[in-house]
Design a protein around this motif. Structure first.
Motif, PDB file in Angstrom:
ATOM      1  N   GLY A  18      -9.085  31.324 -30.184  1.00  0.00           N
ATOM      2  CA  GLY A  18     -10.446  31.506 -29.713  1.00  0.00           C
ATOM      3  C   GLY A  18     -11.462  30.829 -30.622  1.00  0.00           C
ATOM      4  O   GLY A  18     -11.228  30.633 -31.809  1.00  0.00           O
ATOM      5  N   GLY A  19     -12.577  30.457 -30.050  1.00  0.00           N
ATOM      6  CA  GLY A  19     -13.633  29.805 -30.811  1.00  0.00           C
ATOM      7  C   GLY A  19     -13.401  28.334 -31.025  1.00  0.00           C
ATOM      8  O   GLY A  19     -14.172  27.672 -31.708  1.00  0.00           O
ATOM      9  N   SER A  20     -12.346  27.790 -30.460  1.00  0.00           N
ATOM     10  CA  SER A  20     -12.053  26.364 -30.605  1.00  0.00           C
ATOM     11  C   SER A  20     -12.626  25.595 -29.429  1.00  0.00           C
ATOM     12  O   SER A  20     -12.731  26.119 -28.328  1.00  0.00           O
ATOM     13  CB  SER A  20     -10.543  26.137 -30.683  1.00  0.00           C
TER      14      SER A  20
ATOM     15  N   GLY B  99     -12.686  16.538 -25.729  1.00  0.00           N
ATOM     16  CA  GLY B  99     -12.309  15.266 -25.143  1.00  0.00           C
ATOM     17  C   GLY B  99     -10.942  14.808 -25.550  1.00  0.00           C
ATOM     18  O   GLY B  99     -10.429  15.169 -26.595  1.00  0.00           O
ATOM     19  N   GLY B 100     -10.350  14.044 -24.688  1.00  0.00           N
ATOM     20  CA  GLY B 100      -9.064  13.448 -24.964  1.00  0.00           C
ATOM     21  C   GLY B 100      -7.922  14.416 -24.770  1.00  0.00           C
ATOM     22  O   GLY B 100      -8.096  15.620 -24.762  1.00  0.00           O
ATOM     23  N   PRO B 101      -6.742  13.869 -24.614  1.00  0.00           N
ATOM     24  CA  PRO B 101      -5.575  14.717 -24.411  1.00  0.00           C
ATOM     25  C   PRO B 101      -5.026  15.245 -25.731  1.00  0.00           C
ATOM     26  O   PRO B 101      -5.072  14.581 -26.758  1.00  0.00           O
ATOM     27  CB  PRO B 101      -4.569  13.760 -23.756  1.00  0.00           C
ATOM     28  N   GLY B 102      -4.535  16.440 -25.687  1.00  0.00           N
ATOM     29  CA  GLY B 102      -3.803  17.026 -26.804  1.00  0.00           C
ATOM     30  C   GLY B 102      -2.505  17.560 -26.263  1.00  0.00           C
ATOM     31  O   GLY B 102      -2.489  18.231 -25.230  1.00  0.00           O
ATOM     32  N   GLU B 103      -1.417  17.247 -26.917  1.00  0.00           N
ATOM     33  CA  GLU B 103      -0.123  17.692 -26.422  1.00  0.00           C
ATOM     34  C   GLU B 103       0.689  18.277 -27.567  1.00  0.00           C
ATOM     35  O   GLU B 103       0.771  17.690 -28.643  1.00  0.00           O
ATOM     36  CB  GLU B 103       0.629  16.522 -25.781  1.00  0.00           C
ATOM     37  N   THR B 104       1.265  19.429 -27.322  1.00  0.00           N
ATOM     38  CA  THR B 104       2.069  20.155 -28.292  1.00  0.00           C
ATOM     39  C   THR B 104       1.271  20.388 -29.565  1.00  0.00           C
ATOM     40  O   THR B 104       1.604  19.888 -30.633  1.00  0.00           O
ATOM     41  CB  THR B 104       3.398  19.421 -28.590  1.00  0.00           C
ATOM     42  N   LEU B 105       0.189  21.138 -29.432  1.00  0.00           N
ATOM     43  CA  LEU B 105      -0.694  21.452 -30.548  1.00  0.00           C
ATOM     44  C   LEU B 105      -0.615  22.932 -30.878  1.00  0.00           C
ATOM     45  O   LEU B 105      -0.430  23.758 -30.001  1.00  0.00           O
ATOM     46  CB  LEU B 105      -2.149  21.134 -30.204  1.00  0.00           C
ATOM     47  N   GLY B 106      -0.808  23.219 -32.150  1.00  0.00           N
ATOM     48  CA  GLY B 106      -1.032  24.581 -32.599  1.00  0.00           C
ATOM     49  C   GLY B 106      -2.364  24.563 -33.298  1.00  0.00           C
ATOM     50  O   GLY B 106      -2.523  23.864 -34.292  1.00  0.00           O
ATOM     51  N   GLY B 107      -3.341  25.278 -32.773  1.00  0.00           N
ATOM     52  CA  GLY B 107      -4.679  25.222 -33.338  1.00  0.00           C
ATOM     53  C   GLY B 107      -5.178  26.590 -33.748  1.00  0.00           C
ATOM     54  O   GLY B 107      -5.071  27.538 -32.980  1.00  0.00           O
ATOM     55  N   GLY B 108      -5.712  26.682 -34.956  1.00  0.00           N
ATOM     56  CA  GLY B 108      -6.326  27.908 -35.440  1.00  0.00           C
ATOM     57  C   GLY B 108      -7.670  28.110 -34.776  1.00  0.00           C
ATOM     58  O   GLY B 108      -8.065  27.373 -33.874  1.00  0.00           O
ATOM     59  N   TYR B 109      -8.398  29.114 -35.237  1.00  0.00           N
ATOM     60  CA  TYR B 109      -9.707  29.367 -34.646  1.00  0.00           C
ATOM     61  C   TYR B 109     -10.759  28.464 -35.279  1.00  0.00           C
ATOM     62  O   TYR B 109     -10.578  27.945 -36.377  1.00  0.00           O
ATOM     63  CB  TYR B 109     -10.083  30.848 -34.723  1.00  0.00           C
ATOM     64  N   ASP B 110     -11.831  28.275 -34.554  1.00  0.00           N
ATOM     65  CA  ASP B 110     -12.938  27.419 -34.981  1.00  0.00           C
ATOM     66  C   ASP B 110     -12.489  25.981 -35.238  1.00  0.00           C
ATOM     67  O   ASP B 110     -12.817  25.367 -36.237  1.00  0.00           O
ATOM     68  CB  ASP B 110     -13.638  27.999 -36.212  1.00  0.00           C
TER      69      ASP B 110
END
Length: 103
Positions: A11-13, A17-28
């Motif tokens: 949350g908060g991310s 734009g652009g494609p993202g594939e197989t990502l692990g993203g933290g918050y903010d």
């Protein structure tokens, strides 16, 4: 329009734009327009500049990558700035986050 396929984004991310594939993203986390990310982990409070291309990378928290940053495509160049594992994963830590913009 930003797209994240086969990814986990906290949350908060913002993926603007652009494609993202197989990502692990933290918050903010902010992935700005026209950027492309693949097979990467982004910790909390990461900002990816416009037109960046990043693959097979782990980006530490509080790292800001400038526009047109390129990580994971030229491992020899990456070794001069970051830690690159034996399997080709580029690890960017906070102290190394001052990436020079290309000329």
């Amino acid at each position: 329009m930003g797209v994240a396929l086969d990814s986990i984004v906290a949350g908060g991310s913002i993926i603007s734009g652009g494609p993202g594939e197989t990502l692990g993203g933290g918050y903010d986390v902010r992935i700005n327009s026209y950027s492309e990310l693949e097979n990467s982990i982004l910790f909390n409070h990461v900002n990816i500049g416009r037109h960046a291309h990043i693959r097979n990378a782990i980006i530490d928290r509080h790292v800001t990558n400038p526009e047109r940053a390129e990580i994971g495509y030229d491992l020899e160049a990456d070794r001069q700035r970051y830690h690159v594992t034996e399997t080709g994963v580029v690890v960017v830590v906070r102290e190394e986050s001052m990436i020079e913009e290309p000329e």
